[in-house]
Scaffold this motif. Sequence first.
Motif, PDB file in Angstrom:
ATOM      1  N   SER A 231      26.826   0.107  -1.902  1.00  0.00           N
ATOM      2  CA  SER A 231      25.776  -0.676  -1.265  1.00  0.00           C
ATOM      3  C   SER A 231      26.009  -2.165  -1.470  1.00  0.00           C
ATOM      4  CB  SER A 231      24.419  -0.266  -1.825  1.00  0.00           C
ATOM      5  OG  SER A 231      24.462  -0.355  -3.235  1.00  0.00           O
ATOM      6  N   ALA A 232      27.255  -2.528  -1.805  1.00  0.00           N
ATOM      7  CA  ALA A 232      27.575  -3.947  -1.964  1.00  0.00           C
ATOM      8  C   ALA A 232      27.337  -4.663  -0.638  1.00  0.00           C
ATOM      9  CB  ALA A 232      29.032  -4.106  -2.386  1.00  0.00           C
TER      10      ALA A 232
ATOM     11  N   GLU B 242      18.725   4.161  -1.937  1.00  0.00           N
ATOM     12  CA  GLU B 242      17.714   4.439  -0.912  1.00  0.00           C
ATOM     13  C   GLU B 242      17.525   3.258   0.033  1.00  0.00           C
ATOM     14  OE1 GLU B 242      16.142   7.290  -0.688  1.00  0.00           O
ATOM     15  OE2 GLU B 242      16.522   8.220  -2.638  1.00  0.00           O
ATOM     16  N   ALA B 243      18.225   2.166  -0.235  1.00  0.00           N
ATOM     17  CA  ALA B 243      17.965   0.939   0.514  1.00  0.00           C
ATOM     18  C   ALA B 243      18.319   1.123   1.989  1.00  0.00           C
ATOM     19  CB  ALA B 243      18.781  -0.204  -0.074  1.00  0.00           C
ATOM     20  N   PRO B 244      17.475   0.596   2.877  1.00  0.00           N
ATOM     21  CA  PRO B 244      17.839   0.616   4.293  1.00  0.00           C
ATOM     22  C   PRO B 244      19.006  -0.347   4.514  1.00  0.00           C
ATOM     23  CG  PRO B 244      15.822  -0.652   3.975  1.00  0.00           C
ATOM     24  CD  PRO B 244      16.197  -0.082   2.635  1.00  0.00           C
TER      25      PRO B 244
ATOM     26  N   ALA C 256      20.693  -6.801   6.930  1.00  0.00           N
ATOM     27  CA  ALA C 256      20.674  -7.421   8.266  1.00  0.00           C
ATOM     28  C   ALA C 256      22.018  -7.249   8.972  1.00  0.00           C
ATOM     29  CB  ALA C 256      20.309  -8.904   8.136  1.00  0.00           C
ATOM     30  N   PHE C 257      23.104  -7.411   8.216  1.00  0.00           N
ATOM     31  CA  PHE C 257      24.448  -7.226   8.787  1.00  0.00           C
ATOM     32  C   PHE C 257      24.593  -5.796   9.319  1.00  0.00           C
ATOM     33  CE2 PHE C 257      28.728  -5.530   7.924  1.00  0.00           C
ATOM     34  CZ  PHE C 257      29.492  -6.314   8.774  1.00  0.00           C
ATOM     35  N   GLY C 258      24.206  -4.829   8.496  1.00  0.00           N
ATOM     36  CA  GLY C 258      24.340  -3.426   8.886  1.00  0.00           C
ATOM     37  C   GLY C 258      23.519  -3.096  10.124  1.00  0.00           C
ATOM     38  N   LYS C 259      22.293  -3.591  10.160  1.00  0.00           N
ATOM     39  CA  LYS C 259      21.435  -3.295  11.313  1.00  0.00           C
ATOM     40  C   LYS C 259      21.993  -3.907  12.588  1.00  0.00           C
ATOM     41  CE  LYS C 259      17.071  -2.356   9.015  1.00  0.00           C
ATOM     42  NZ  LYS C 259      15.616  -2.564   9.035  1.00  0.00           N
TER      43      LYS C 259
ATOM     44  N   PRO D  67      19.818   7.342   4.515  1.00  0.00           N
ATOM     45  CA  PRO D  67      19.822   6.554   3.277  1.00  0.00           C
ATOM     46  C   PRO D  67      21.255   6.392   2.761  1.00  0.00           C
ATOM     47  CG  PRO D  67      19.100   8.797   2.849  1.00  0.00           C
ATOM     48  CD  PRO D  67      19.251   8.673   4.341  1.00  0.00           C
ATOM     49  N   GLY D  68      21.428   5.403   1.885  1.00  0.00           N
ATOM     50  CA  GLY D  68      22.762   5.127   1.351  1.00  0.00           C
ATOM     51  C   GLY D  68      23.410   6.349   0.721  1.00  0.00           C
ATOM     52  N   TRP D  69      22.633   7.127  -0.032  1.00  0.00           N
ATOM     53  CA  TRP D  69      23.245   8.265  -0.731  1.00  0.00           C
ATOM     54  C   TRP D  69      23.799   9.303   0.220  1.00  0.00           C
ATOM     55  CZ3 TRP D  69      20.959  12.790   0.549  1.00  0.00           C
ATOM     56  CH2 TRP D  69      19.593  12.806   0.873  1.00  0.00           C
ATOM     57  N   TYR D  70      23.171   9.440   1.402  1.00  0.00           N
ATOM     58  CA  TYR D  70      23.648  10.440   2.369  1.00  0.00           C
ATOM     59  C   TYR D  70      25.054  10.070   2.845  1.00  0.00           C
ATOM     60  CZ  TYR D  70      23.596  13.565   6.444  1.00  0.00           C
ATOM     61  OH  TYR D  70      23.895  14.550   7.379  1.00  0.00           O
ATOM     62  N   LYS D  71      25.344   8.764   2.846  1.00  0.00           N
ATOM     63  CA  LYS D  71      26.642   8.283   3.322  1.00  0.00           C
ATOM     64  C   LYS D  71      27.648   8.158   2.190  1.00  0.00           C
ATOM     65  CE  LYS D  71      24.548   4.518   4.906  1.00  0.00           C
ATOM     66  NZ  LYS D  71      24.158   3.321   5.711  1.00  0.00           N
ATOM     67  N   SER D  72      27.204   8.432   0.950  1.00  0.00           N
ATOM     68  CA  SER D  72      28.078   8.181  -0.206  1.00  0.00           C
ATOM     69  C   SER D  72      29.198   9.209  -0.282  1.00  0.00           C
ATOM     70  CB  SER D  72      27.258   8.226  -1.500  1.00  0.00           C
ATOM     71  OG  SER D  72      26.855   9.557  -1.781  1.00  0.00           O
ATOM     72  N   PHE D  73      30.318   8.796  -0.867  1.00  0.00           N
ATOM     73  CA  PHE D  73      31.466   9.700  -1.020  1.00  0.00           C
ATOM     74  C   PHE D  73      31.071  10.898  -1.886  1.00  0.00           C
ATOM     75  CE2 PHE D  73      33.903   5.475  -0.818  1.00  0.00           C
ATOM     76  CZ  PHE D  73      33.886   5.496   0.564  1.00  0.00           C
TER      77      PHE D  73
END
Lengths: 199, 97
Positions: free
Chosen positions: A2-3, B28-30, B33-36, A114-120
């Motif tokens: 999530s960097a 859990e973060a959405p 801005a770059f990603g969206k 969510p981020g975790w769903y996309k995580s390796f």
Amino acid sequence: MSAPARPESLARLERLVAALAAKGLVSEAELAAMQARTDRASPEIGARMVARAWLDPAWRALLLADGAAAAERMGVSMAGAPPLGVLENRPGLHHLVVCTLCSCYPRAVLGYPPGWYKSFEYRSRAVRDPRGVLAEWGTALPAGTKIRVVDSTADYRWMVLPMRPEGTEGWSEDQLAALVTRDALVGVALPQLPARAAA
Amino acid sequence: MSDAEPTPAIHDMGGLSRFRCSPVERDEAPPDAFGKRVDALRQVLAQKGLMTVDELRRGIEAIPEPEYFGLTYYERWLTSITGLLLEKGVVTPEELA
């Protein structure tokens, strides 16, 4: 994972958008409208679809037969979205959804993944150690429950229809929908009754 | 003939032992801005018939492993989208320089 994106990536994106805008292919207004539309989708839509299925057998049949048609019936535009399959949990059978190849997710009814769903880690372990993954969410299934892990793809998206918790007899659709979290719709969690207030 | 399984491509992560002992980080973060913005761009381009999801996937899956792991999720998308639009001649390298 999530960097934040690098400054050069931000610049690269703006150069690309500027080049496309200069050719009249993409406008800022179109990007803003698309982002607003995407931001509006949320797991509350999927939760409502589940709550209705708990109450209405005809709706449940439609949901299981054609999730996209059911979503359209709720006013969700599925234009351009892949078909939506709905996986029915039953006593003895639990479903878990993953996209091992990337991040395919029923975004029209659950919003951004969510981020975790996309995580390796999730992508690799959901198929190899699904019970271990569920344990990380504090989710314990009754003994003897089989787990079916289903891979969402670019061409077909999945969500879970969890079982209605006991103790919810007589509840309204709104009350039931409030129990259905995004995690329950992916299959890493089960709908939980709120902890009872001390009697 | 060898009956050894071919090594899967890096995006093909189902069951990969490399992450077997790593817990899932509960991010859990959405998208930021770059990603969206990348996300919206991808959808607008698809709506206009300039690219498909399968093409996006091909572009992501073609990213060499060291780069794949070094990029954030939406940076991988941007890499793929840019490569596709260059490949199709929708934009030129000069315009992006």
